[in-house]
Every structure is written in structure tokens, then in C-alpha cells.
Motif scaffolding. Structure first.
Motif: not given
Length: 115
Positions: A3, A21, A95, A98-104
Motif C-alpha cells: 500500500y 483486513d 485513512r 490510497e485506494g482503500l475501501d475502509l467500509a470493507a
């Protein structure tokens, strides 16, 4: 997985390797005010693109964690500390990746106010 992360203006930048995860959602006075979602990794998994001397440092309470932030934009993307077993650790503010889906991500609540 690798990342890339940075502060808002990009002056403080880094790459970090690992399996992300879950994140720590701490309720201490510092983390809750800043909205941190922390991912702890061994310090060796973090590669700084910015010299440490170019970052500002904030510590509080027991002064055990060095919260690093950009002196230009004020964003705090990471911190350094030591795990209970003595291993050097980096706390990555998810937060700022880059490009991370925090909701997942699974959020693990931690009662940092009790530390």
C-alpha cells in the motif's frame, strides 16, 4: 499486499507491506478526535519515502507512541512505538492509504481511554 500512503499534501509519504483486513478503532482522547483507524505492522514492513527529520512528532500521556505528522498540512498518517514484546512497530492511519475501501475493513474497538 503493498500500500502507498501519504499526508494530505504528499510531503510525508510511505509504502507499507502486509495483509490489511482489520483496523483498530481506539477511543482515546487523541485517536477519537482525529478519527484514526489504525493498522499495526512491524516497523520493518514500512518504507519511508520521507526522511524522519522532515516529519513533526507529537507524544502524550505515557509518551510511548511517536505520532508523526506533516508540518506543512498537519495530517498525521503514521506513528511509531514498541509492542509489548519489544518489537518496533508502526501504526498506520488507514485513512491515509490510497485506494482503500475502509467500509470493507473489520473495525476492532479498543478502549484506549483505560490505558
Amino acid at each position: 499486499m503493498r500500500y502507498h500512503g501519504s499526508c494530505h499534501c504528499g510531503r510525508v509519504a510511505f509504502d507499507v507491506e502486509g495483509e490489511l483486513d482489520q483496523v483498530i478503532d481506539c477511543n482515546c482522547s487523541h485517536c477519537s478526535r482525529k478519527g484514526y483507524l489504525l493498522w499495526f505492522v512491524p516497523r520493518g514492513q514500512l518504507e519511508l519515502a520521507t526522511p524522519e527529520a522532515d516529519m513533526a512528532t507529537y507524544t502524550f500521556n505515557k509518551h510511548a507512541i511517536e505520532h508523526r505528522f506533516c508540518p506543512q498540512c498537519g495530517c498525521a498518517p503514521l506513528a511509531f512505538g514498541t509492542a509489548p514484546d519489544g518489537q518496533s512497530m508502526a501504526a498506520i492511519n488507514a485513512r491515509c492509504l490510497e485506494g482503500l475501501d475502509l467500509a470493507a475493513l473489520k473495525r476492532v474497538p479498543v478502549d484506549g481511554r483505560s490505558f
